[in-house]
Design a protein around this motif. Sequence first.
Motif, PDB file in Angstrom:
ATOM      1  N   GLU A 117     -17.376 -31.112  10.888  1.00 24.94           N
ATOM      2  CA  GLU A 117     -16.788 -29.788  11.105  1.00 24.94           C
ATOM      3  C   GLU A 117     -16.579 -29.054   9.780  1.00 24.94           C
ATOM      4  O   GLU A 117     -16.852 -27.856   9.651  1.00 24.94           O
ATOM      5  N   GLY A 118     -16.086 -29.787   8.784  1.00 24.62           N
ATOM      6  CA  GLY A 118     -15.865 -29.186   7.484  1.00 24.62           C
ATOM      7  C   GLY A 118     -17.162 -28.800   6.803  1.00 24.62           C
ATOM      8  O   GLY A 118     -17.264 -27.741   6.187  1.00 24.62           O
ATOM      9  N   GLU A 119     -18.183 -29.661   6.926  1.00 28.91           N
ATOM     10  CA  GLU A 119     -19.478 -29.373   6.320  1.00 28.91           C
ATOM     11  C   GLU A 119     -20.123 -28.140   6.947  1.00 28.91           C
ATOM     12  O   GLU A 119     -20.716 -27.312   6.259  1.00 28.91           O
ATOM     13  N   ALA A 120     -19.996 -28.011   8.277  1.00 27.72           N
ATOM     14  CA  ALA A 120     -20.594 -26.866   8.959  1.00 27.72           C
ATOM     15  C   ALA A 120     -19.929 -25.564   8.523  1.00 27.72           C
ATOM     16  O   ALA A 120     -20.611 -24.563   8.267  1.00 27.72           O
ATOM     17  N   ALA A 154     -20.878 -24.708   4.868  1.00 27.74           N
ATOM     18  CA  ALA A 154     -22.253 -24.217   4.759  1.00 27.74           C
ATOM     19  C   ALA A 154     -22.358 -22.747   5.147  1.00 27.74           C
ATOM     20  O   ALA A 154     -23.255 -22.039   4.693  1.00 27.74           O
ATOM     21  N   ALA A 155     -21.429 -22.288   6.000  1.00 28.10           N
ATOM     22  CA  ALA A 155     -21.465 -20.899   6.457  1.00 28.10           C
ATOM     23  C   ALA A 155     -20.782 -19.938   5.486  1.00 28.10           C
ATOM     24  O   ALA A 155     -20.945 -18.722   5.606  1.00 28.10           O
ATOM     25  N   LEU A 156     -20.029 -20.468   4.535  1.00 26.25           N
ATOM     26  CA  LEU A 156     -19.319 -19.626   3.583  1.00 26.25           C
ATOM     27  C   LEU A 156     -20.190 -19.332   2.371  1.00 26.25           C
ATOM     28  O   LEU A 156     -20.969 -20.172   1.937  1.00 26.25           O
ATOM     29  N   ASP A 166     -21.479 -19.517  13.057  1.00 31.14           N
ATOM     30  CA  ASP A 166     -22.792 -19.790  12.490  1.00 31.14           C
ATOM     31  C   ASP A 166     -23.805 -18.790  13.048  1.00 31.14           C
ATOM     32  O   ASP A 166     -23.440 -17.868  13.797  1.00 31.14           O
ATOM     33  N   ASP A 167     -25.073 -18.938  12.699  1.00 30.83           N
ATOM     34  CA  ASP A 167     -26.095 -17.975  13.103  1.00 30.83           C
ATOM     35  C   ASP A 167     -26.306 -17.930  14.614  1.00 30.83           C
ATOM     36  O   ASP A 167     -26.813 -16.941  15.152  1.00 30.83           O
ATOM     37  N   ASP A 168     -25.895 -18.988  15.309  1.00 32.54           N
ATOM     38  CA  ASP A 168     -26.040 -19.034  16.766  1.00 32.54           C
ATOM     39  C   ASP A 168     -24.792 -18.549  17.481  1.00 32.54           C
ATOM     40  O   ASP A 168     -24.717 -18.603  18.720  1.00 32.54           O
ATOM     41  N   GLY A 215     -14.627 -22.023  12.494  1.00 31.01           N
ATOM     42  CA  GLY A 215     -13.289 -22.068  11.897  1.00 31.01           C
ATOM     43  C   GLY A 215     -12.865 -20.667  11.513  1.00 31.01           C
ATOM     44  O   GLY A 215     -13.268 -19.688  12.153  1.00 31.01           O
ATOM     45  N   LEU A 216     -12.070 -20.569  10.461  1.00 26.30           N
ATOM     46  CA  LEU A 216     -11.600 -19.262  10.017  1.00 26.30           C
ATOM     47  C   LEU A 216     -11.369 -19.258   8.518  1.00 26.30           C
ATOM     48  O   LEU A 216     -11.260 -20.311   7.880  1.00 26.30           O
ATOM     49  N   VAL A 217     -11.302 -18.044   7.961  1.00 26.98           N
ATOM     50  CA  VAL A 217     -10.901 -17.858   6.570  1.00 26.98           C
ATOM     51  C   VAL A 217      -9.648 -17.006   6.569  1.00 26.98           C
ATOM     52  O   VAL A 217      -9.450 -16.159   7.449  1.00 26.98           O
TER      53      VAL A 217
END
Length: 250
Positions: A11-14, A17-19, A120-122, A127-129
């Motif tokens: 979950e953290g890696e995903a 990767a999006a940030l 993500d792209d899909d 998560g959130l920032v």
Amino acid sequence: MAAVRDNSWPEGEALLAALSPAMVALMDELPGTMFCAKDVTGRYVAVNPVFVARTTERSRRAVVGRRAGDLFVPQLAERYEQQDAEVLRTGRPLRGELERIRRLGGTAGWFLTAKLPVRDDDGRLLGLVSVSHDLRAGEADDATMASVAALVAAVEEDPAARWTTERLAQVAGCAAATVDRRVRRVYGVTPRQLVLRTRVDRATRLLAAGEGTLAHVAAASGFYDQPSLTRTFARLTGETPAQYRRRAAR
């Protein structure tokens, strides 16, 4: 960089990767702003030094992978978790949340918080920032923050009330000209715009919860009627209330 990579933490890696790496690194350069990214399980994936300084820990490595309940007093942790749950449940940003947070040295100060969902792209929610900006730096004194906080609490409690300038000033405990200046200083909008934003925020929560008809949502949120809600909601959010309700129900 304000993050720790761990291949055993999908979950953290995903989310990481999006940030944008540049955006995350830039957060380290903002001395008056707390920054964090949290995955859908509530674990911190990335934080900046200002965020670390507000916790019970002394290093980012000790913060990443933990949850709010591990790092803050129960009252703060509960509020953060409630905010996060609302953003993740509805997919709607939290903006302009006025909060008192402990600063360095143990003193409490006023912060303005925003939280945005990350997908993500899909379109999958990752998560959130979150950023919380310290309002101490000449932007607003304690009298300003206290009166604005009172005003915001009153409007949020009863957004359907007839919030004239005189009534807003009475709640804020100052003259009409003063309340206008104070709200602009903290939120960058007029008092009337703040009321409108509060009404739209209430409408989004009711729509996401599927509570009542659109006419009921309009009345409960302080709009004159359903067409008024539809026009204003579409103008400010880019979609009609019906479209938002269908999307939130997926």
